[in-house]
Design a protein around this motif. Structure first.
Motif, short mmCIF file in Angstrom:
data_model
loop_
_atom_site.label_atom_id
_atom_site.label_comp_id
_atom_site.label_asym_id
_atom_site.label_seq_id
_atom_site.Cartn_x
_atom_site.Cartn_y
_atom_site.Cartn_z
N VAL A 20 -45.08 14.18 89.64
CA VAL A 20 -44.62 13.53 90.88
C VAL A 20 -45.34 14.16 92.07
O VAL A 20 -45.39 15.39 92.20
CB VAL A 20 -43.09 13.71 91.05
N MET A 21 -45.91 13.33 92.96
CA MET A 21 -46.59 13.85 94.14
C MET A 21 -45.57 14.46 95.09
O MET A 21 -44.53 13.86 95.38
CB MET A 21 -47.37 12.74 94.84
N LYS A 22 -45.87 15.69 95.55
CA LYS A 22 -44.96 16.40 96.45
C LYS A 22 -45.76 17.15 97.51
O LYS A 22 -46.95 17.38 97.35
CB LYS A 22 -44.07 17.37 95.66
N MET A 23 -45.06 17.52 98.59
CA MET A 23 -45.67 18.32 99.65
C MET A 23 -44.99 19.68 99.71
O MET A 23 -43.81 19.81 99.37
CB MET A 23 -45.62 17.60 100.99
N LEU A 24 -45.76 20.66 100.15
CA LEU A 24 -45.28 22.04 100.20
C LEU A 24 -44.56 22.32 101.51
O LEU A 24 -45.11 22.07 102.59
CB LEU A 24 -46.45 23.01 100.05
N LEU A 25 -43.36 22.87 101.40
CA LEU A 25 -42.63 23.39 102.56
C LEU A 25 -42.31 24.85 102.29
O LEU A 25 -42.09 25.26 101.15
CB LEU A 25 -41.34 22.63 102.80
N MET A 26 -42.26 25.62 103.38
CA MET A 26 -41.93 27.04 103.29
C MET A 26 -40.85 27.36 104.32
O MET A 26 -40.82 26.76 105.39
CB MET A 26 -43.18 27.88 103.55
N LYS A 27 -40.01 28.32 103.99
CA LYS A 27 -38.95 28.73 104.92
C LYS A 27 -39.44 29.95 105.71
O LYS A 27 -39.72 31.00 105.13
CB LYS A 27 -37.66 29.06 104.17
N ARG A 28 -39.55 29.76 107.01
CA ARG A 28 -40.07 30.82 107.88
C ARG A 28 -39.07 31.96 108.06
O ARG A 28 -37.87 31.73 108.18
CB ARG A 28 -40.41 30.26 109.26
N VAL A 29 -39.60 33.17 108.11
CA VAL A 29 -38.76 34.32 108.45
C VAL A 29 -38.31 34.17 109.90
O VAL A 29 -37.13 34.25 110.21
CB VAL A 29 -39.55 35.64 108.25
N LYS A 30 -39.28 33.93 110.80
CA LYS A 30 -39.00 33.75 112.22
C LYS A 30 -38.39 32.36 112.43
O LYS A 30 -39.05 31.35 112.25
CB LYS A 30 -40.30 33.89 113.02
N GLY A 31 -37.13 32.30 112.75
CA GLY A 31 -36.46 31.03 113.00
C GLY A 31 -35.65 30.54 111.82
O GLY A 31 -34.70 29.78 111.99
N GLY A 32 -36.03 30.90 110.59
CA GLY A 32 -35.28 30.51 109.41
C GLY A 32 -35.32 29.04 109.07
O GLY A 32 -34.44 28.56 108.36
N TRP A 34 -37.50 25.37 107.73
CA TRP A 34 -38.53 24.92 106.80
C TRP A 34 -39.67 24.28 107.58
O TRP A 34 -39.45 23.58 108.57
CB TRP A 34 -37.95 23.93 105.80
N CYS A 35 -40.90 24.51 107.10
CA CYS A 35 -42.07 23.99 107.80
C CYS A 35 -43.26 23.88 106.85
O CYS A 35 -43.20 24.35 105.72
CB CYS A 35 -42.45 24.91 108.96
N HIS A 36 -44.33 23.29 107.34
CA HIS A 36 -45.59 23.26 106.62
C HIS A 36 -46.44 24.41 107.13
O HIS A 36 -46.01 25.17 108.00
CB HIS A 36 -46.27 21.89 106.77
N VAL A 37 -47.64 24.56 106.62
CA VAL A 37 -48.51 25.68 107.01
C VAL A 37 -48.98 25.48 108.45
O VAL A 37 -49.28 24.37 108.87
CB VAL A 37 -49.71 25.79 106.05
N GLY A 38 -49.06 26.58 109.18
CA GLY A 38 -49.56 26.52 110.55
C GLY A 38 -49.93 27.90 111.03
O GLY A 38 -49.51 28.90 110.47
N GLY A 39 -50.74 27.92 112.07
CA GLY A 39 -51.12 29.20 112.65
C GLY A 39 -52.14 29.02 113.75
O GLY A 39 -52.57 27.91 114.06
N GLU A 114 -38.77 12.31 101.12
CA GLU A 114 -37.36 12.29 101.52
C GLU A 114 -36.77 13.71 101.54
O GLU A 114 -36.02 14.05 102.45
CB GLU A 114 -36.54 11.40 100.58
N GLU A 115 -37.10 14.50 100.54
CA GLU A 115 -36.61 15.89 100.50
C GLU A 115 -37.15 16.69 101.67
O GLU A 115 -36.43 17.48 102.29
CB GLU A 115 -37.03 16.55 99.18
N ALA A 116 -38.44 16.50 102.00
CA ALA A 116 -39.06 17.23 103.11
C ALA A 116 -38.37 16.89 104.43
O ALA A 116 -38.08 17.78 105.24
CB ALA A 116 -40.55 16.91 103.18
N LYS A 117 -38.10 15.62 104.64
CA LYS A 117 -37.47 15.22 105.89
C LYS A 117 -36.02 15.70 105.96
O LYS A 117 -35.51 16.00 107.05
CB LYS A 117 -37.56 13.71 106.06
N ALA A 118 -35.36 15.82 104.83
CA ALA A 118 -33.98 16.33 104.82
C ALA A 118 -33.94 17.83 105.11
O ALA A 118 -32.98 18.32 105.71
CB ALA A 118 -33.32 16.04 103.47
N LEU A 119 -34.97 18.56 104.71
CA LEU A 119 -34.98 20.02 104.91
C LEU A 119 -35.44 20.45 106.30
O LEU A 119 -35.03 21.49 106.78
CB LEU A 119 -35.93 20.69 103.89
N THR A 120 -36.29 19.67 106.93
CA THR A 120 -36.92 20.10 108.18
C THR A 120 -36.14 19.61 109.40
O THR A 120 -35.64 18.49 109.42
CB THR A 120 -38.38 19.60 108.26
#
Length: 150
Positions: A20-32, A34-39, A114-120
């Motif tokens: 199943v195609m999925k996208m990666l989300l990570m839970k940030r330490v700063k702010g707590g 969920w997000c995608h990669v950034g910097g 749908e999962e990504a939008k529910a988490l972020t």
């Protein structure tokens, strides 16, 4: 006047996870949240060089296929009165891509749209994910979006 900052990049990783195609989300330490990669772009880096480095630093993903998502994420930081304009990239990973987080994140999850939008929490994230899904999952990727990283 609101200053504009364009020194940040973002990226969405896509991988087929258990078929199943999925996208990666990570839970940030700063702010707590969920997000995608950034910097931030460092030194004389281009935007694509910065996102390649950020992906490796945050996830240990070595990028082979990088795409310009043709999308600018916008984020207004009210507390510092700055408007962030953030170019978004898409990384196509091999199936069941492994992830090793650095100190900036506490957890990760491969998500359907749908999962990504529910988490972020942020509407701007949802628009990024909708755009990425529409142009990189729902239909063939336009070869004009490919970034030459050689």
């Amino acid at each position: 006047m609101i200053p504009i900052d364009s020194s940040i990049v973002a990226g969405v990783a896509l991988s087929e996870i258990d078929g199943v195609m999925k996208m990666l989300l990570m839970k940030r330490v700063k702010g707590g949240y969920w997000c995608h990669v950034g910097g931030s772009i460092e030194g004389e880096e281009t935007a694509w060089q910065a996102i390649v480095r950020e992906f490796y630093e945050e996830t240990q993903i070595n990028i082979v296929d990088l795409y310009n998502a043709q999308y600018l994420q916008q984020f207004f930081e009210a507390n510092v009165n700055v408007l962030q304009i953030i170019p978004v990239f898409v990384v196509i990973c091999p199936p069941n891509q492994a992830v090793v987080l650095n100190h900036e994140h506490t957890d990760y999850q491969w998500c359907t749209l749908e999962e990504a939008k529910a988490l972020t929490p942020f509407p701007n994230q949802h628009r990024v994910f909708d755009h990425v899904w529409a142009y990189f999952v729902d239909k063939p990727i336009d070869p004009l979006f490919k970034v030459n990283i050689k």
